[in-house]
Design a protein around this motif. Sequence first.
Motif, PDB file in Angstrom:
ATOM      1  N   PRO A 155       0.807  -1.225   0.000  1.00 38.13           N
ATOM      2  CA  PRO A 155       0.000   0.000   0.000  1.00 38.13           C
ATOM      3  C   PRO A 155       0.840   1.275   0.000  1.00 38.13           C
ATOM      4  O   PRO A 155       0.514   2.245  -0.687  1.00 38.13           O
ATOM      5  N   LEU A 156       1.929   1.272   0.753  1.00 37.27           N
ATOM      6  CA  LEU A 156       2.814   2.448   0.755  1.00 37.27           C
ATOM      7  C   LEU A 156       3.505   2.598  -0.594  1.00 37.27           C
ATOM      8  O   LEU A 156       3.626   3.716  -1.111  1.00 37.27           O
ATOM      9  N   ARG A 157       3.948   1.499  -1.181  1.00 41.13           N
ATOM     10  CA  ARG A 157       4.618   1.599  -2.482  1.00 41.13           C
ATOM     11  C   ARG A 157       3.679   2.179  -3.533  1.00 41.13           C
ATOM     12  O   ARG A 157       4.094   3.014  -4.354  1.00 41.13           O
ATOM     13  N   ASN A 158       2.428   1.775  -3.513  1.00 37.47           N
ATOM     14  CA  ASN A 158       1.466   2.309  -4.483  1.00 37.47           C
ATOM     15  C   ASN A 158       1.292   3.818  -4.311  1.00 37.47           C
ATOM     16  O   ASN A 158       1.171   4.560  -5.299  1.00 37.47           O
ATOM     17  N   LYS A 159       1.293   4.287  -3.072  1.00 32.27           N
ATOM     18  CA  LYS A 159       1.203   5.726  -2.824  1.00 32.27           C
ATOM     19  C   LYS A 159       2.441   6.430  -3.365  1.00 32.27           C
ATOM     20  O   LYS A 159       2.355   7.492  -4.010  1.00 32.27           O
ATOM     21  N   LEU A 160       3.604   5.847  -3.116  1.00 30.40           N
ATOM     22  CA  LEU A 160       4.855   6.477  -3.549  1.00 30.40           C
ATOM     23  C   LEU A 160       4.975   6.514  -5.073  1.00 30.40           C
ATOM     24  O   LEU A 160       5.530   7.471  -5.633  1.00 30.40           O
ATOM     25  N   LEU A 161       4.482   5.494  -5.744  1.00 32.86           N
ATOM     26  CA  LEU A 161       4.529   5.505  -7.208  1.00 32.86           C
ATOM     27  C   LEU A 161       3.710   6.665  -7.772  1.00 32.86           C
ATOM     28  O   LEU A 161       4.036   7.209  -8.834  1.00 32.86           O
ATOM     29  N   ARG A 162       2.665   7.070  -7.057  1.00 39.05           N
ATOM     30  CA  ARG A 162       1.866   8.226  -7.495  1.00 39.05           C
ATOM     31  C   ARG A 162       2.527   9.546  -7.119  1.00 39.05           C
ATOM     32  O   ARG A 162       2.395  10.544  -7.844  1.00 39.05           O
TER      33      ARG A 162
END
Length: 386
Positions: free
Chosen positions: A149-156
């Motif tokens: 979930p954190l990685r998905n936020k960071l990719l944005r």
Amino acid sequence: MKKTALVLSGGGFKGAFQVGALAYLRDNWDQLGTGRPPLSFDIVAGVSVGSLNGLLVALNQFDQLEQLWEDVATNGVGEIYTSDFIDTTAATGDADPDLKLTLTWDTIREHFPRTTRNVFLRVIFNRQRILQDFRQEFQAFRAVADNTPLRNKLLRLAKRDAIRDTAYLCGFVSLRDGRYYSVRQDQFRSDEDFADGVLASTAMPIVWSPVKGVDTTKGSPESLVDGGIRDVSPLGDVIDEISRRDDADDYTIVVINCSSGKVTEEPFQDKNIVQIALRALVDIAITEIFNNDIREFLDKNFILEQIRRRLPKEDIYDYDLESDGPGNKLKFFNALIIQPEANILGDTLTASRAQIDYRIRHGRARAEIALRRHLNKTGGDKMTVV
């Protein structure tokens, strides 16, 4: 011209303390006299949760940073990670929730399928094979939680070109070579590498799996974990960045730590494996790194201030081990160091509505005390530690 640098330490979900402190500085930014818009730092450096908070400060998206922590307060730690072993349900009304482990038969079967296949018959007829399968499957077990979930936020969020007029540095450690890497946003080869670099900086060992690797102009380090295990308050990264610049401007370095630098006594007989790991890594090891890091900075700053008063035109250098001679020219930095009172922010991996709100309020209160003391000091050279 006055310039400012921001240093944000690690501390997991205690990072809400930094948001409160930053909010107070934003509301009173004019008192720092930078002549720039609120929270527009020249340099931002962070490790662990500090790299996440620092990213949004460097992106000039403080409103989004506050929303991120509001989402955590509302929805719990599931905004950042999922786990089959840690209870991630939101405990909204608990001001100091415990870090609870949760385990079901379905979870055991999912993570140890070969071990649990026909387990009852194998216990009777082939126990040795069960132990062999368990050893092999446990060998591949890398973490108790998943930070997708954190990685998905960071990719944005992590876009190199979106950071302007600020040098943003995040720090992580390579398990392959043991080195600490501090990488600026423009040194990552792609935005995905940038996102994974920030993710690596937050990846506490045992809790989350190491990040496989990133491509940078400094190389392609592999097996990357939380920078806090070697450099909990990356003051050195900021000082090195300033030393590479050609200007002679005065810098004020603002340090916001999630730890008081003190390890307090706590009953530990009934703690679980994750709490034991976090106690050893975060509360004890990282606190000692913090103490050494801050103490060395303050000692050098204090000694240099005294020398400058007596010998204002004398250049002072530190010692360089490799050359066995003078190293870097030392420079005095105005410093504002904000940190919480001892042992009141709760567990590193817990986050409830009441707990997040308290951490933010405490951050505001400590920043208010620190800034007031800092501004009340006379003279041009100031060091304030709260």
